[in-house]
Write a protein that holds these residues in place. Structure first.
Motif, PDB file in Angstrom:
ATOM      1  N   GLY A 118      27.752  64.695  81.511  1.00  0.00           N
ATOM      2  CA  GLY A 118      27.925  63.165  81.887  1.00  0.00           C
ATOM      3  C   GLY A 118      26.273  63.302  82.202  1.00  0.00           C
ATOM      4  O   GLY A 118      25.730  63.809  82.159  1.00  0.00           O
ATOM      5  N   ASP A 119      26.444  62.135  83.391  1.00  0.00           N
ATOM      6  CA  ASP A 119      25.085  61.200  83.640  1.00  0.00           C
ATOM      7  C   ASP A 119      24.240  62.025  85.001  1.00  0.00           C
ATOM      8  O   ASP A 119      25.204  63.020  85.363  1.00  0.00           O
ATOM      9  CB  ASP A 119      25.243  60.104  84.426  1.00  0.00           C
ATOM     10  CG  ASP A 119      26.038  59.016  83.052  1.00  0.00           C
ATOM     11  OD1 ASP A 119      25.411  59.247  81.470  1.00  0.00           O
ATOM     12  OD2 ASP A 119      26.465  58.042  83.452  1.00  0.00           O
ATOM     13  N   VAL A 120      23.284  62.495  84.758  1.00  0.00           N
ATOM     14  CA  VAL A 120      22.225  63.069  85.327  1.00  0.00           C
ATOM     15  C   VAL A 120      21.466  61.541  86.251  1.00  0.00           C
ATOM     16  O   VAL A 120      21.049  61.058  86.262  1.00  0.00           O
ATOM     17  CB  VAL A 120      21.157  64.070  85.435  1.00  0.00           C
ATOM     18  CG1 VAL A 120      20.345  64.029  85.958  1.00  0.00           C
ATOM     19  CG2 VAL A 120      21.987  65.077  83.913  1.00  0.00           C
ATOM     20  N   THR A 121      21.648  62.669  87.848  1.00  0.00           N
ATOM     21  CA  THR A 121      21.203  61.508  88.908  1.00  0.00           C
ATOM     22  C   THR A 121      20.118  62.154  89.377  1.00  0.00           C
ATOM     23  O   THR A 121      19.455  63.132  89.540  1.00  0.00           O
ATOM     24  CB  THR A 121      22.058  61.131  90.049  1.00  0.00           C
ATOM     25  OG1 THR A 121      23.463  60.416  89.581  1.00  0.00           O
ATOM     26  CG2 THR A 121      21.803  59.786  91.072  1.00  0.00           C
ATOM     27  N   THR A 122      18.758  61.319  89.873  1.00  0.00           N
ATOM     28  CA  THR A 122      17.121  61.678  89.788  1.00  0.00           C
ATOM     29  C   THR A 122      17.129  61.853  91.743  1.00  0.00           C
ATOM     30  O   THR A 122      17.088  59.754  91.761  1.00  0.00           O
ATOM     31  CB  THR A 122      16.549  61.078  89.174  1.00  0.00           C
ATOM     32  OG1 THR A 122      17.100  61.918  87.796  1.00  0.00           O
ATOM     33  CG2 THR A 122      15.157  62.102  89.739  1.00  0.00           C
ATOM     34  N   CYS A 123      17.001  61.709  92.121  1.00  0.00           N
ATOM     35  CA  CYS A 123      16.274  61.797  93.864  1.00  0.00           C
ATOM     36  C   CYS A 123      15.228  60.673  93.593  1.00  0.00           C
ATOM     37  O   CYS A 123      13.480  61.551  92.698  1.00  0.00           O
ATOM     38  CB  CYS A 123      16.359  62.530  94.743  1.00  0.00           C
ATOM     39  SG  CYS A 123      15.601  62.397  96.136  1.00  0.00           S
ATOM     40  N   ASP A 124      15.013  59.578  93.614  1.00  0.00           N
ATOM     41  CA  ASP A 124      13.800  58.794  93.825  1.00  0.00           C
ATOM     42  C   ASP A 124      12.558  59.346  94.102  1.00  0.00           C
ATOM     43  O   ASP A 124      11.462  58.008  94.943  1.00  0.00           O
ATOM     44  CB  ASP A 124      13.709  57.219  94.175  1.00  0.00           C
ATOM     45  CG  ASP A 124      14.538  56.344  93.074  1.00  0.00           C
ATOM     46  OD1 ASP A 124      14.504  57.233  91.327  1.00  0.00           O
ATOM     47  OD2 ASP A 124      15.717  56.103  93.387  1.00  0.00           O
ATOM     48  N   PHE A 125      13.508  60.881  96.021  1.00  0.00           N
ATOM     49  CA  PHE A 125      11.802  60.641  96.887  1.00  0.00           C
ATOM     50  C   PHE A 125      11.106  62.104  95.794  1.00  0.00           C
ATOM     51  O   PHE A 125       9.839  62.223  95.657  1.00  0.00           O
ATOM     52  CB  PHE A 125      12.185  60.786  97.736  1.00  0.00           C
ATOM     53  CG  PHE A 125      11.093  60.895  99.302  1.00  0.00           C
ATOM     54  CD1 PHE A 125      10.403  60.085  99.724  1.00  0.00           C
ATOM     55  CD2 PHE A 125      11.148  62.284  99.123  1.00  0.00           C
ATOM     56  CE1 PHE A 125       9.388  59.600 100.388  1.00  0.00           C
ATOM     57  CE2 PHE A 125      10.021  61.585 100.204  1.00  0.00           C
ATOM     58  CZ  PHE A 125       9.575  60.724 100.889  1.00  0.00           C
ATOM     59  N   CYS A 126      12.026  62.986  95.838  1.00  0.00           N
ATOM     60  CA  CYS A 126      11.420  64.669  95.482  1.00  0.00           C
ATOM     61  C   CYS A 126      11.632  64.513  94.082  1.00  0.00           C
ATOM     62  O   CYS A 126      11.237  65.185  93.528  1.00  0.00           O
ATOM     63  CB  CYS A 126      12.113  65.270  95.617  1.00  0.00           C
ATOM     64  SG  CYS A 126      14.108  65.597  96.095  1.00  0.00           S
ATOM     65  N   GLY A 127      12.620  64.086  93.305  1.00  0.00           N
ATOM     66  CA  GLY A 127      12.901  63.958  91.979  1.00  0.00           C
ATOM     67  C   GLY A 127      13.575  65.199  91.227  1.00  0.00           C
ATOM     68  O   GLY A 127      14.254  65.211  90.127  1.00  0.00           O
ATOM     69  N   THR A 128      14.660  65.802  92.637  1.00  0.00           N
ATOM     70  CA  THR A 128      15.572  66.948  92.378  1.00  0.00           C
ATOM     71  C   THR A 128      16.623  65.998  91.224  1.00  0.00           C
ATOM     72  O   THR A 128      17.433  64.986  91.619  1.00  0.00           O
ATOM     73  CB  THR A 128      16.640  67.041  94.368  1.00  0.00           C
ATOM     74  OG1 THR A 128      15.697  67.631  94.607  1.00  0.00           O
ATOM     75  CG2 THR A 128      17.597  67.740  93.752  1.00  0.00           C
ATOM     76  N   GLN A 129      17.651  67.045  90.745  1.00  0.00           N
ATOM     77  CA  GLN A 129      18.241  65.627  89.610  1.00  0.00           C
ATOM     78  C   GLN A 129      19.294  67.243  89.917  1.00  0.00           C
ATOM     79  O   GLN A 129      19.759  68.235  90.113  1.00  0.00           O
ATOM     80  CB  GLN A 129      18.165  65.900  88.034  1.00  0.00           C
ATOM     81  CG  GLN A 129      16.583  65.772  87.746  1.00  0.00           C
ATOM     82  CD  GLN A 129      16.544  65.433  86.193  1.00  0.00           C
ATOM     83  OE1 GLN A 129      16.333  66.479  85.788  1.00  0.00           O
ATOM     84  NE2 GLN A 129      15.901  64.183  86.128  1.00  0.00           N
ATOM     85  N   ALA A 130      20.463  66.173  89.471  1.00  0.00           N
ATOM     86  CA  ALA A 130      22.035  67.612  89.587  1.00  0.00           C
ATOM     87  C   ALA A 130      23.118  65.808  88.769  1.00  0.00           C
ATOM     88  O   ALA A 130      22.841  64.856  88.745  1.00  0.00           O
ATOM     89  CB  ALA A 130      23.125  66.539  91.275  1.00  0.00           C
ATOM     90  N   PRO A 131      23.932  66.716  88.162  1.00  0.00           N
ATOM     91  CA  PRO A 131      25.137  65.534  87.295  1.00  0.00           C
ATOM     92  C   PRO A 131      25.806  65.119  88.590  1.00  0.00           C
ATOM     93  O   PRO A 131      25.756  65.027  89.671  1.00  0.00           O
ATOM     94  CB  PRO A 131      26.485  67.075  87.284  1.00  0.00           C
ATOM     95  CG  PRO A 131      25.507  68.189  87.020  1.00  0.00           C
ATOM     96  CD  PRO A 131      24.534  68.251  87.980  1.00  0.00           C
ATOM     97  N   ALA A 132      25.785  63.350  87.735  1.00  0.00           N
ATOM     98  CA  ALA A 132      26.493  62.135  88.611  1.00  0.00           C
ATOM     99  C   ALA A 132      27.835  63.328  89.351  1.00  0.00           C
ATOM    100  O   ALA A 132      27.715  62.201  90.628  1.00  0.00           O
ATOM    101  CB  ALA A 132      26.431  61.430  88.114  1.00  0.00           C
TER     102      ALA A 132
END
Length: 55
Positions: free
Chosen positions: A2-16
């Protein structure tokens, strides 16, 4: 996969599908997404509608 979402502040990534509790905002016409940790840490600034560059 699936798509991955990235935090715009710290760069943490997680599946959408795991980002339902993340915070989104629009700053200067650009959509920003923040993970749970950054959202909790900067909640007062978000509520005050300060742009993330002021955090």
């Amino acid at each position: 996969m699936g798509d991955v979402t990235t935090c715009d502040f710290c760069g943490t990534q997680a599946p959408a599908e795991q980002t339902l509790t993340w915070t989104t905002s629009v700053e200067n016409g650009r959509r920003r997404t923040y993970c749970d940790t950054c959202s909790r840490t900067h909640l007062r600034a978000m509520e005050g509608k300060l742009d993330s560059e002021w955090w």
